[in-house]
Structure formats: C-alpha cells, structure tokens
Design an enzyme around this catalytic site. Sequence first.
Site, short mmCIF file in Angstrom:
data_model
loop_
_atom_site.label_atom_id
_atom_site.label_comp_id
_atom_site.label_asym_id
_atom_site.label_seq_id
_atom_site.Cartn_x
_atom_site.Cartn_y
_atom_site.Cartn_z
N ARG A 75 -1.33 -0.86 -9.88
CA ARG A 75 -0.17 -1.71 -10.09
C ARG A 75 -0.58 -3.16 -10.26
O ARG A 75 -1.70 -3.54 -9.89
CB ARG A 75 0.75 -1.60 -8.85
CG ARG A 75 1.13 -0.16 -8.53
CD ARG A 75 1.21 0.09 -7.02
NE ARG A 75 1.33 1.53 -6.75
CZ ARG A 75 2.46 2.21 -6.77
NH1 ARG A 75 3.60 1.57 -6.97
NH2 ARG A 75 2.48 3.51 -6.55
N GLY A 96 0.82 -1.22 0.00
CA GLY A 96 0.00 0.00 0.00
C GLY A 96 0.85 1.25 0.00
O GLY A 96 2.06 1.21 0.20
N ASP A 111 4.70 -4.57 -7.33
CA ASP A 111 4.04 -3.35 -6.85
C ASP A 111 4.62 -2.11 -7.53
O ASP A 111 4.09 -1.02 -7.36
CB ASP A 111 4.16 -3.21 -5.33
CG ASP A 111 5.58 -3.34 -4.84
OD1 ASP A 111 6.20 -4.39 -5.11
OD2 ASP A 111 6.09 -2.40 -4.21
N ASN A 112 5.70 -2.28 -8.28
CA ASN A 112 6.29 -1.14 -8.98
C ASN A 112 6.06 -1.25 -10.48
O ASN A 112 6.80 -0.65 -11.26
CB ASN A 112 7.79 -1.05 -8.68
CG ASN A 112 8.04 -0.68 -7.22
OD1 ASN A 112 7.19 -0.05 -6.58
ND2 ASN A 112 9.19 -1.07 -6.70
N ARG A 139 3.46 13.97 -7.96
CA ARG A 139 3.57 13.04 -9.08
C ARG A 139 2.24 12.93 -9.81
O ARG A 139 1.19 12.88 -9.18
CB ARG A 139 4.01 11.68 -8.54
CG ARG A 139 4.12 10.61 -9.60
CD ARG A 139 4.94 9.44 -9.14
NE ARG A 139 4.23 8.60 -8.17
CZ ARG A 139 4.74 7.46 -7.69
NH1 ARG A 139 5.93 7.05 -8.07
NH2 ARG A 139 4.06 6.76 -6.82
N ASP A 144 8.36 6.35 7.96
CA ASP A 144 7.97 7.69 8.41
C ASP A 144 7.08 8.42 7.40
O ASP A 144 6.66 9.55 7.63
CB ASP A 144 9.22 8.54 8.71
CG ASP A 144 10.11 8.72 7.49
OD1 ASP A 144 9.73 8.24 6.39
OD2 ASP A 144 11.18 9.33 7.63
N ARG A 197 3.89 6.07 1.83
CA ARG A 197 4.44 7.44 1.89
C ARG A 197 3.94 8.24 0.69
O ARG A 197 4.64 9.07 0.14
CB ARG A 197 5.96 7.41 1.89
CG ARG A 197 6.49 6.64 0.72
CD ARG A 197 7.82 7.06 0.29
NE ARG A 197 8.28 6.05 -0.66
CZ ARG A 197 9.43 6.06 -1.23
NH1 ARG A 197 10.27 7.00 -0.96
NH2 ARG A 197 9.77 5.12 -2.08
N ASP A 248 7.57 4.49 -10.08
CA ASP A 248 8.39 4.25 -8.89
C ASP A 248 9.87 4.21 -9.18
O ASP A 248 10.54 3.17 -9.07
CB ASP A 248 7.93 2.98 -8.16
CG ASP A 248 6.70 3.26 -7.29
OD1 ASP A 248 6.12 4.35 -7.43
OD2 ASP A 248 6.34 2.40 -6.47
P1 AMP Z 1 9.20 1.02 -2.80
O1 AMP Z 1 10.36 0.14 -2.56
O2 AMP Z 1 9.54 2.46 -2.80
O3 AMP Z 1 8.42 0.62 -4.01
O4 AMP Z 1 8.24 0.85 -1.55
C1 AMP Z 1 7.79 -0.38 -1.08
C2 AMP Z 1 6.78 -0.19 0.02
O5 AMP Z 1 7.35 0.50 1.14
C3 AMP Z 1 5.56 0.62 -0.38
O6 AMP Z 1 4.45 0.10 0.29
C4 AMP Z 1 5.90 2.00 0.13
O7 AMP Z 1 4.74 2.78 0.35
C5 AMP Z 1 6.62 1.68 1.42
N1 AMP Z 1 7.53 2.76 1.83
C6 AMP Z 1 8.67 3.13 1.23
N2 AMP Z 1 9.25 4.16 1.87
C7 AMP Z 1 8.47 4.46 2.92
C8 AMP Z 1 8.53 5.43 3.98
N3 AMP Z 1 9.53 6.31 4.08
N4 AMP Z 1 7.53 5.41 4.88
C9 AMP Z 1 6.52 4.55 4.80
N5 AMP Z 1 6.41 3.62 3.85
C10 AMP Z 1 7.37 3.57 2.91
MG MG Z 2 6.87 1.25 -4.95
#
Ligand code: AMP
Ligand code: MG
Length: 497
Positions: free
Chosen positions: A186, A93, A255-256, A179, A128, A96, A265
């Site tokens: 996804r 989900g 998810d990306n 964005r 965060d 951030r 992403d």
């Molecule tokens: P990503 O690797 O950026 O595609 O993120 C994978 C998952 O981690 C997704 O569910 C993002 O929403 C979550 N995520 C990444 N960075 C953060 C963050 N700083 N705080 C909260 N969730 C995060």
């Molecule tokens: Mg992502």
Amino acid sequence: MKGIAVPPGPTFDNSYARLPDRFFARVAPAPFAAPALIKLNTGLADALQLDADWLADAKGLAFLSGQTIAPGSEPLAMAYAGHQFGNFVPQLGDGRAVMLGEVLDREGRRFDMQLKGGGRTPFSRGGDGRAALGPVLREYIVSEFMAAIGVPTTRALAAVATGEPIYRETMLPGALLVRVASSHIRVGTFQFFAARQDTDGVRTLADHVIARHYPKAREAEQPYRALLEAVIGAQAQLVARWLLVGFIHGVMNTDNMAVSGETIDYGPCAFMDTYDPATVYSSIDRMGRYAYANQPNIALWNLTRLAETLLPLIDTEEDKAIAIAQDALGTFEPQFTQAHRSGVIAKLGLTAVREGDAELAQEIFAELARNQVDFTLFFRRLSAAIESGAADEPVRSLFVDPTAADALLARWRERLAQEPEDIQIRRARMDRTNPAFIPRNHRIEAVIAAATENEDFAPFEELLGVLSRPFDDQPEHANYAQPPLEHERVLATFCGT
Ligand code: AMP
Ligand code: MG
C-alpha cells in the site's frame, strides 16, 4: 503453527517473507470452531492452478480457513502505516489479515493469498482480528463484479464461515475472505518506513515493488522516479474506471490504496444509483472527504504522500527531488482526465473525441444530476435508443422532467451522425461498456440480511450469478437492474470492522 503438509494444495513461493524482518510479523492463523465453505471461486482457483475439487473438500477447507498450513506457506502480517481521513497513524499493519504466501497463476504472474478475518496479529491493537459475515459477502460480491467488468481489483477466492460468533454492536456470524491480490503493498507501506526515517527500508520496498509490478522502471534512467510515475499512471486509470461505473470506495485512506493499481479494501463501498457527484454512503465519512467526485483529488493527495516517501531515493538534493516529484504528480490530472473523457465518450457510443464532446458530456452529467437520473440505467438505455427514437421513452422516463431528456437526446443524435461506424456495431460496443447490472446497495443488503439472519445463501448465489454477466441483458433477472424503491434505499454503509 501446525505445519501439516496438505498436498495437492497450492505451492507457495514467498518473496515478501524474504524481505527484512521489520517488514512483517510472522503469525499463525486463528483456530476456528467449525469452518464451513460458503463459496469457492472455481474460475479463479483454476486460473491460480489450484484444484477446485480439493479446495472444496475437507482438506481444502482446512487450508482455506487457516487450520492447516500448506507446504511453503509462511503466514505473516504486513507492517504498514497510513493517513486515515487525513490523519497520520505511524503504525497500522494487518490487524485482521494473515498472508499465507504467494502463488503463481497459469501465466506465471504472482499473487498474494490472504485470509482476511484470519485472527489476531501483533498489529491488531484493540481489535479481535475477525470479520463478520456481512462485510465478507459484500467484498466477495463487489470485488468479483469489478473483475467481471475489467476494473483492476483484488479477488475473492473463497468465503468461509468460521462457525464462531463475533461481537460488534450485536452478535454476528463470523467469516473470513480468502483474498487474492497482485500484492497487498500500500501507499501506507512506504509511509511505514519513511515515518521511521528508514530510507533503507523504503529503498528495499521500492526495489521489491519495481521487480514485482513495474519491471520496466528498473531500466529507466531514474528508476524511483519511474516507479512513482508508474503508480501515478495506474491510479489515474483506476479512479477514472471507478467514476465511469459509479463506484465510491468510501475509505480511500493511504493504507487502502494499493501501489499495484488494484482496488483494495472494500469496506463501506457502494455504487451510486441516482447520479449525484456529492454522493457519500460511508457512515464514517461525515465530511464527504471520499465523496464520488472527490476521488480523483484524494488519489492525488495520497500519491503526494507516496512521493514524499520516495524523495530521498529520487535525488540526494531535496530541492531537486521535490521538483522531480512535482513533475511526476503533475501528470496525474491530465492522465485522469484523458482516461475519464475517453471512457465517457465510449459510454455515449462515440469512438473518438471531437470538438464539443467535453461540453456535451458536461451538459449530460449536469442534467442527470438535476433530474435525479439513475446513472447505470441511463447509459444502458441509451444504447437501446441508439437504434431508434422509439426507444427514447425508457430514457426519458428516468428524468424527473422528461422534456429535459429530449434536448439531450437531440444533441446526442446529432453528434452520433458524425460517427463512421455501423449502428449495430456501436450498439454492441455500448452494451459491452455500460453494464446492465451493478451490485446495487439494496441488493447487497438483502443478501447480507438473508445470510446473517436466516443462513440463507441463495440470494447471495443468485446475485453473484447475475453480476458475473453484467453486460448481458438477463430478462429473467430484470428486477436486479432496477434502482431501489423509496423504502429500499440504502442511505449509509458501514465498514463493519
Ligand atoms: P480498514 O479500515 O479496514 O482499512 O482497517 C484499518 C486498520 O484497522 C488496519 O490496520 C486493520 O488491520 C485494522 N483492523 C480493522 N478491523 C480489525 C479487527 N477486527 N481486528 C483487528 N484489526 C482490525
Ligand atoms: Mg485497510
């Protein structure tokens, strides 16, 4: 939520917020201490019928940083699941990212507007909800470059400094990216419902995606099969485009991967300098799962996960559904190969594929790898060499063994002689196909360092300016076309989450 009206801001129209409650969580963007506009994409604002002057002003900034909520905006975080490096995570989900809502562009096309780095959501888990300045600038640069060369991508409407420090390995300035995407749905969004045996959820999502992205599928005899085929086709085209420009996504988790076929992403993504199919930059991709040349395989792997979620919709008899899905998945490889091959042909200044072209291309790529040739410069310099053998030297000098280039150039010229068209026309077309400038890693790192360490955004602006005209020779910026010197080479990139 503050709910303060801010005309003449955007008018939102939210189709996703009308979907069942379990598709998302309603959230409010985080308050930030001292938001400041880093960059506004005025061209994109205009395309989205947004008033750039208003956006650049105090009220616009309050909107872009989520401090005021525009009329009609219903901020939400989307639910999704996903395979991360092959391991299934049933709930990810938007942890951030806060979706403000959907806007229509001048042509009536629908786009999501999202604050990436907009604060914590129910999906944040331990995170965060915030983003550091570096990854925000990287995504801005790379996504806008992709748009400039015509590769389907999410866009950057604005970069905003939050005025707050965030804590990673070190303390870093916080920022957010506004964005814009044709949607943020996804492969992992489908997986979220399928993992819960929520077939109604999968169907509702599929119907939404058909209406939004693939309306022709609705008229097909088997709409869900047609949906699957459409996504497969879009991804085959997309990944071919990536390879043709040397792009490595870095985290092709399910998810990306957007079902719209847009690149989404941007994390530890990078463009390769020296041609090597095994290139990996991402520090977390230790096995090379997402290496440059493995991207088509991974796209197909991800699409297979998508197909699995659609099986109950494709046919009530599982065996039949599987056979249909396999047929559809079988179209990926030929579509990818066709798109890639015709792209390579165009990069070489040829118009139609002839016998022997595949072998010629193969030989060229093998020599590029053997001779550690810069991928981008090779093709760009080739177009100068099309006019005269006098321009061979700049091509030769890219090779560790310049004599290896001679045989290639000779074969290439032989093939060119069979082309019907005028040389000038072909050269111009090559120059529109082979960018002179790409967002080289060492340039991006330098931009990030200047912004993070010295609050100096001039290098960011300059790089963006150069990359906004990637096909134009810009003699005054010739240094931006250069590969890194030995000490400038970037060996690893980080997702910075
Ligand atoms: P990503 O690797 O950026 O595609 O993120 C994978 C998952 O981690 C997704 O569910 C993002 O929403 C979550 N995520 C990444 N960075 C953060 C963050 N700083 N705080 C909260 N969730 C995060
Ligand atoms: Mg992502």
